[in-house]
Design a protein around this motif. Structure first.
Motif, PDB file in Angstrom:
ATOM      1  N   GLU A 113       0.711  -1.309   0.014  1.00 45.81           N
ATOM      2  CA  GLU A 113      -0.019   0.065   0.104  1.00 45.81           C
ATOM      3  C   GLU A 113       0.881   1.391   0.182  1.00 45.81           C
ATOM      4  N   ALA A 114       0.737   2.112  -1.149  1.00 46.47           N
ATOM      5  CA  ALA A 114       1.587   3.327  -1.317  1.00 46.47           C
ATOM      6  C   ALA A 114       3.172   2.754  -1.004  1.00 46.47           C
ATOM      7  N   VAL A 115       3.653   1.870  -1.924  1.00 45.42           N
ATOM      8  CA  VAL A 115       4.833   1.809  -2.016  1.00 45.42           C
ATOM      9  C   VAL A 115       5.439   2.122  -3.045  1.00 45.42           C
ATOM     10  N   THR A 116       6.770   2.523  -2.900  1.00 42.79           N
ATOM     11  CA  THR A 116       7.519   2.835  -4.191  1.00 42.79           C
ATOM     12  C   THR A 116       8.572   1.758  -4.487  1.00 42.79           C
ATOM     13  N   ILE A 117       8.760   1.273  -5.594  1.00 41.75           N
ATOM     14  CA  ILE A 117       9.666  -0.053  -6.070  1.00 41.75           C
ATOM     15  C   ILE A 117      10.216   0.444  -7.229  1.00 41.75           C
ATOM     16  N   VAL A 118      11.357   0.901  -7.361  1.00 43.04           N
ATOM     17  CA  VAL A 118      12.021   1.523  -8.516  1.00 43.04           C
ATOM     18  C   VAL A 118      13.650   1.243  -8.642  1.00 43.04           C
ATOM     19  N   ARG A 119      14.071   1.131  -9.807  1.00 40.59           N
ATOM     20  CA  ARG A 119      15.449   0.943 -10.039  1.00 40.59           C
ATOM     21  C   ARG A 119      16.103  -0.457  -9.463  1.00 40.59           C
ATOM     22  N   ASN A 120      15.596  -1.254  -9.328  1.00 40.25           N
ATOM     23  CA  ASN A 120      15.814  -2.679  -8.833  1.00 40.25           C
ATOM     24  C   ASN A 120      16.289  -3.539 -10.025  1.00 40.25           C
TER      25      ASN A 120
END
Length: 451
Positions: free
Chosen positions: A318-325
């Motif tokens: 919920e309202a998580v940012t998942i980037v540049r992995n």
């Protein structure tokens, strides 16, 4: 994995140390930083070991005062073990504004015991849990505890365990506040910490630890179910290294059982030799609930650079940012789900979250089985994943993001640049505040950052 094998041996130590218990808690002040063969703790002369032995024979929660900024180095003793052993509730507190260092000097664990231990403004270092004739199992390099442990404004660093819990292994409840676990190693799980029966980690850092196979920074759950809450905490730069078998995972956090609730935290720069560079959740008894948090710049050689889930767990984002992995960090053309990857989960729900700019051979942002979209997500590239879009989802767009940086608040975040499609795109179910604690407006933004 537990410390049951250690309990048998602990009875021998109790027999050796216990005398008639005296009533009432007391404060002991350490006056000698050396560690000779222990005698009595007196007003004029008392070592740390002597103070702990004196506290052991009294009932009640005793307190030991050491001097901040000083180093207390353990020495070899005549008995089979050199660690500091406690079996009555105990707190060790440093005076002044600096940490007091308790250095096991590579001869044994620093601490082993069976009741509550509280450390305040203490640095624990130099511990080695490699196994010995009395305690053959290599658990808990810095601290091995059968009961509750509190770490307050403290640091556990530079310890090593042959098996699990390079820094800390706690069978009871672990409370960690404003503390650091950094630069520890284990041969088989939980390079920094192993939490068996739950706990809470607040305003802390778990960084630069290395584990063989699972949980470079933190291993939650084996073998008992538990609840661990992690808030306003950074888990970064940890490594899960394949040392045996064919599997490894959870560079930052591994969750083979139990419930992990992560809020207002950042999981970044962790690596895994197999799956789940940031987080790995596996098994029907495992659950992850994540809110207002960032998963960025993590690497896995196979699947789930940010988060990997398999074999029956339940995941809620919920309202998580998942980037540049990166889910294929060694470029062997097998990785999927650079941001998130899951197979055979009980459910993987995603709402008001931003998943973009990740990389993998297949499914750069998400891969594996279908996701359960709760709406109002931004998915940068839906190639290789399914379950998106539903009402409110934004897909296959350039997200316009900044780098992971200090943008206010207790942990690093990824800001939304001007013109980002995530601005104003979240639904009414978005949390009232973002990861930094900033209030969201009437048209909240997607992800952990409110512009």
């Amino acid at each position: 994995m537990t410390l049951k094998a250690l309990r048998v041996a602990s009875a021998l130590s109790i027999v050796a140390l216990v005398c008639a218990a005296q009533a009432g808690a007391e404060t002991f002040e350490v006056t000698d930083r050396n560690d000779p063969a222990p005698g009595d703790c007196t007003k004029n002369h008392c070592t740390l070991r002597e103070a702990i032995n004196a506290a052991n024979v009294r009932s009640g929660a005793d307190r030991i005062k050491v001097e901040g900024g000083e180093r207390y180095v353990l020495a070899e003793q005549a008995g089979p073990t050199e660690y500091l052993y406690w079996y009555d509730p105990l707190s060790i507190v440093a005076s002044g504004r600096h940490l007091a260092t308790i250095d096991a000097a590579g001869i044994d664990r620093a601490f082993y015991g069976g009741t509550k231990l509280s450390l305040e403004s203490i640095r624990v270092t130099g511990g080695v849990g490699e196994g010995d004739p009395v305690f053959p199992l290599g658990f808990g390099g810095g601290i091995a505890a059968l009961d509750e442990v509190e770490l307050i404004d403290s640091k556990v660093t530079g310890n090593r365990a042959g098996e699990q819990g390079g820094g800390v292994l706690v069978e009871g409840f672990l409370t960690m506040k404003r503390s650091q676990v950094t630069g520890n190693e284990s041969g088989d799980g939980g390079g920094g910490i192993v939490m068996v029966a739950g706990g809470q980690i607040q305003d802390s850092r778990i960084t630069g630890n290395t584990a063989g196979n699972f949980g470079g920074g933190l291993l939650i759950g084996p073998p008992l179910g538990n609840t661990v809450t992690i808030s306003r905490t950074t888990v970064s730069g940890n490594h899960a290294v394949l040392v045996s078998g064919t599997d490894a995972g959870g560079g930052g956090i591994a969750i083979p059982s139990g419930l992990a609730k992560i809020t207002s935290s950042t999981i970044s720069g962790n690596t895994s030799d197999r799956t789940g560079g940031g987080i790995r959740v596996t098994g029907a008894n495992a659950e992850l609930r994540m809110e207002n948090s960032t998963v960025a710049d993590n690497d896995a050689r196979e699947h789930g650079g940010g988060i990997n889930a398999a074999n029956g767990p339940t995941i809620e984002l919920e309202a998580v940012t998942i980037v540049r992995n990166d889910g294929d960090s060694d470029d062997d053309s097998v990785g999927s789900g650079g941001g998130v990857h899951h197979v055979a989960t009980a459910g993987f729900s995603v709402a008001n979250s931003l998943i973009a700019l990740n990389a993998a051979f297949a499914g750069p942002d998400c891969g594996g089985d279908p996701f359960a979209s709760g709406g109002h997500n931004l998915i940068g590239d839906t190639a290789g994943c399914s379950g998106f879009p539903v009402a409110g989802d934004l897909v296959d767009l350039v997200p316009k993001l900044g780098s992971l940086a200090n943008n206010g608040g207790p942990t690093q975040t990824v800001r939304l640049k001007k013109g980002s499609p995530a601005i104003g795109g979240a639904g009414a179910s978005a949390p009232a505040k973002d990861q930094r604690g900033a209030k969201r407006d009437a048209q909240p933004d997607i992800g952990a950052y409110e512009r």
